[in-house]
Write a protein that holds these residues in place. Structure first.
Motif, short mmCIF file in Angstrom:
data_model
loop_
_atom_site.label_atom_id
_atom_site.label_comp_id
_atom_site.label_asym_id
_atom_site.label_seq_id
_atom_site.Cartn_x
_atom_site.Cartn_y
_atom_site.Cartn_z
N LEU A 111 -70.74 22.01 -10.69
CA LEU A 111 -71.89 21.47 -9.97
C LEU A 111 -73.14 21.57 -10.65
N SER A 112 -73.21 23.17 -10.96
CA SER A 112 -74.23 23.27 -12.18
C SER A 112 -75.09 22.71 -13.37
N HIS A 113 -73.92 21.32 -13.28
CA HIS A 113 -73.38 20.81 -14.30
C HIS A 113 -74.04 19.15 -13.99
N SER A 114 -73.73 18.82 -13.20
CA SER A 114 -74.42 17.96 -11.81
C SER A 114 -72.81 16.67 -12.53
N MET A 115 -72.25 16.93 -12.97
CA MET A 115 -70.88 16.31 -13.43
C MET A 115 -70.77 15.22 -12.11
N THR A 116 -70.32 13.69 -13.14
CA THR A 116 -69.34 12.78 -12.65
C THR A 116 -68.41 12.62 -12.78
N LEU A 117 -67.38 12.50 -12.15
CA LEU A 117 -66.45 12.14 -11.99
C LEU A 117 -66.19 10.82 -12.75
N LYS A 118 -65.61 10.46 -14.13
CA LYS A 118 -65.05 9.33 -14.88
C LYS A 118 -63.63 8.67 -14.52
N GLY A 119 -62.92 9.93 -13.79
CA GLY A 119 -61.57 9.30 -13.11
C GLY A 119 -60.45 10.79 -12.87
N GLU A 120 -58.96 10.06 -12.62
CA GLU A 120 -58.77 11.44 -12.33
C GLU A 120 -57.28 11.89 -13.44
#
Length: 643
Positions: free
Chosen positions: A275-284
């Motif tokens: 979360l500290s890198h604010s990563m958004t999931l591209k897919g599973e």
């Protein structure tokens, strides 16, 4: 209460420390020192009758003599002195207060709440460790560890958990937008803090540690609103403590509100890293590159156990892989289209040293034209030789983990969070009009209440379930063994015979249910035996005869149990599991349900093996079971008196 109260807690222009002290081991000294060290820009106002100054700051003998009204006051005194001090702060016009003292009785907490309501003070605590707002230079806590500014807010009911998280964050150089210890909250609770943090432009994600909820309705309402914009992760303790409520109901509530539950501090640390890198999931769909099969297999185990998707077999480049080998393997995976995320695993190696390899891959990923299409995670395994490599990845904005298991846990957090977001967006439509005959249900329930029949046997509940659109097995009422035999002959074998008695709630106490009777002789014998056992067990019990039912066809089917109950914390709950399962062994869902939400519950029960499908010709009819759950949901919401 004043709506501005929380603003005066989160953005104070002046802070009073009540019970300030020159003793370096006392909270009244530690907090003054922390406020000075954090370079808080506003006035710091120590209050103590014993000293003229604290840590070089002019002190005041009492609250009334303060030269200005403090926005925030931190009360560091013993419990016995807190209430009159809170009253004095109210008379002074203070906006918010933090109480550090613990062990207040329920009556004392009610009195604290009354004073706060009278004067419009917003209260954090009692038994709070305090709070840290690093971006504003505020360390209003007695934590031995400070915090850096960051993008993640942390809310906790435990001081011990709070200091553990702060210590870990310092080691990993991770920061926080807010760090708040609620303690035994008698005013400010999770829901109000979520409302505030959801509007905070700095906070990108929220972590919660909770022991127990007190106001579930406000918490879930605030969580639904906040989690539409920001990830919220919950670490809930007391999973096996009955005083905390059913843990599976907490699971259901957290999922339904779009939040994500983590199981332990290891998972929480992994989540903070992501979360500290604010990563958004591209897919599973995940691919794995590793210089060793063992670590890759560990990652795959966790991924599949948690319901993840392996896009392709792990790419094992061997223990003698060089930096060039890693780059070539990465390039080949980056060219594939059926992949959304890549985990790069590195075990300590002579041919590809940790830090040089990390530095090379970071530079390569930064300039690769396709790298932005993927989530990149790294597991630089080991401790001593891997530290520098992990530090380089963190500074470059790539999540990095000590073990393959924690890397997969973090990835699955993102996957599960996105799945929970889909549940959050479901808005169940009413089934009224085509399923539930509410008028008839109400009439039947009223009749039962008038007869003081508060526990309904099969034949009494049958018309209510039928009015809710649910099919049940037909039931016949008989008075003795002869009638039972004649009825069984008419409806066909096999049959069940059951006792009817308002005085014997648990039929098993007298063996009052006999199943799978296949002949008239068996029926007659079972009926007589049930009646005889009742007379021996409880001669005064009222006997209203017997019930005869045809046995359901169970060949090739599953025996399931659906339980509806009113939870003390969350209200109406629907539980699903196998026949005979206890409530804590079932999967919970909170109504209202629609077909999609019911499907989530059923799939969850199958994946967690709360329902174990048998090797039968016909598979479980998920849609039909989902319809039953939806109809029960409608019935439960329309008639909350049903337990």
């Amino acid at each position: 209460m004043k709506a501005s109260g929380l603003d005066r807690l989160f953005k104070p222009h002046s802070i009073a420390v009540i019970g300030a002290s020159t003793d370096p081991l006392k909270a009244g000294h530690v907090i003054v020192r922390h406020l000075l060290a954090g370079q808080f820009k506003g006035p710091i106002l120590p209050v103590t009758p014993r000293n003229k100054s604290i840590a070089g700051v002019l002190a005041y003998p009492d609250i009334a003599s303060l030269p200005l009204t403090p926005d925030l006051a931190i009360i560091c005194t013993r419990r016995e002195r807190v209430l009159p001090l809170l009253e004095a702060l109210g008379q002074k016009g203070a906006g918010a207060a933090i109480i550090l003292a613990a062990d207040f009785s329920p009556e004392e907490r009610l009195e604290l709440k009354r004073v706060c309501q009278q004067y419009g003070i917003r209260l954090l605590g009692p038994n709070s460790m305090g709070m840290l707002l690093p971006g504003q230079g505020i360390n209003a806590s007695f934590s031995p560890i400070a915090a850096k500014p960051g993008l993640v807010a942390f809310l906790s009911q435990s001081a011990a958990v709070s200091t553990t998280i702060l210590d870990w964050a310092k080691q990993h150089e991770l920061g926080f937008s807010a760090f708040i210890s609620l303690g035994d909250h008698c005013d400010i609770d999770f829901g109000q803090l979520l409302d505030q943090l959801s509007r905070d432009s700095v906070t990108r994600a929220i972590l919660i540690y909770m022991d127990k909820l007190h106001d579930a309705r406000h918490f879930l309402s605030a969580a639904r609103a906040a989690s539409r914009n920001k990830p919220i992760l919950v670490l809930k303790s007391g999973r096996h403590d009955p005083a905390h409520g059913l843990d599976n109901v907490y699971d259901a509530a957290i999922r339904r509100a779009g939040m994500l539950r983590v199981r332990d501090t290891h998972e929480l640390f992994a989540a903070v890293e992501t979360l500290s890198h604010s990563m958004t999931l591209k897919g599973e769909r995940l691919a794995i590159i590793s210089n060793g099969r063992g670590l890759a297999n560990m990652a795959v185990d966790v991924l599949l156990e948690r319901g993840g998707k392996l896009a392709r077999p792990p790419l094992d480049i061997g223990s003698d892989a060089t930096i060039t080998t890693y780059q070539e393997a990465l390039d080949s995976v980056l060219q594939e289209d059926g992949i959304d995320a890549i985990l790069i695993i590195h075990a300590p190696s002579l041919t590809a040293p940790s830090a040089p390899l990390a530095s090379h891959l970071i530079a390569h990923l930064k300039q690769h034209p396709r790298a932005r299409r993927f989530n990149i995670l790294t597991n630089w395994a080991g401790e001593y030789s891997a530290q520098e490599g992990r530090k380089l990845f963190t500074e470059a904005g790539f999540p990095t983990y000590r073990t393959p298991e924690s890397a997969m846990a973090a990835f699955m957090h993102m996957v599960e969070y996105r799945r929970n977001q889909k549940q959050l967006m479901e808005t169940p439509a009413s089934l009224h009009g085509n399923q539930l005959n509410g008028e008839l249900c109400q009439q039947l329930i009223r009749q039962a209440q008038e007869r003081k029949q508060l526990r309904l046997d099969t034949h009494l509940v049958h018309p209510i379930l039928q009015a809710a659109g649910l099919s049940t097995l037909p039931t016949w009422i008989v008075t003795d063994a002869i009638e039972a035999t004649l009825t069984a002959e008419q409806i066909g074998y096999p049959v069940a015979v059951k006792l009817r008695s308002p005085d014997i709630l648990h039929k098993s106490a007298v063996h009052g249910v006999v199943l799978n009777l296949r002949t008239s002789a068996e029926v007659a014998q079972a009926a007589d035996a049930i009646l005889d056992r009742v007379k021996q067990h409880d001669p005064g019990a009222r006997i209203e005869g017997l019930l005869v039912q045809r046995m359901a066809r169970r060949s090739g089917g599953l025996e399931l149990r659906v339980r509806i109950q009113q939870d003390a914390i969350f209200g109406p709950v629907i539980l699903l599991g196998e026949s005979g399962a206890e409530p804590q062994e079932m999967v919970a869902a909170l109504p209202p349900l629609n077909q999609a939400l019911a499907r989530y519950q059923i799939i969850g029960a199958l994946k967690s093996r709360k329902i174990r499908e048998q090797a039968t010709p016909e598979r479980l009819d998920i849609d039909a079971l989902g319809q039953v759950l939806c109809q029960l949901s409608e019935l439960l919401l329309a008639f909350p008196e049903i337990q």
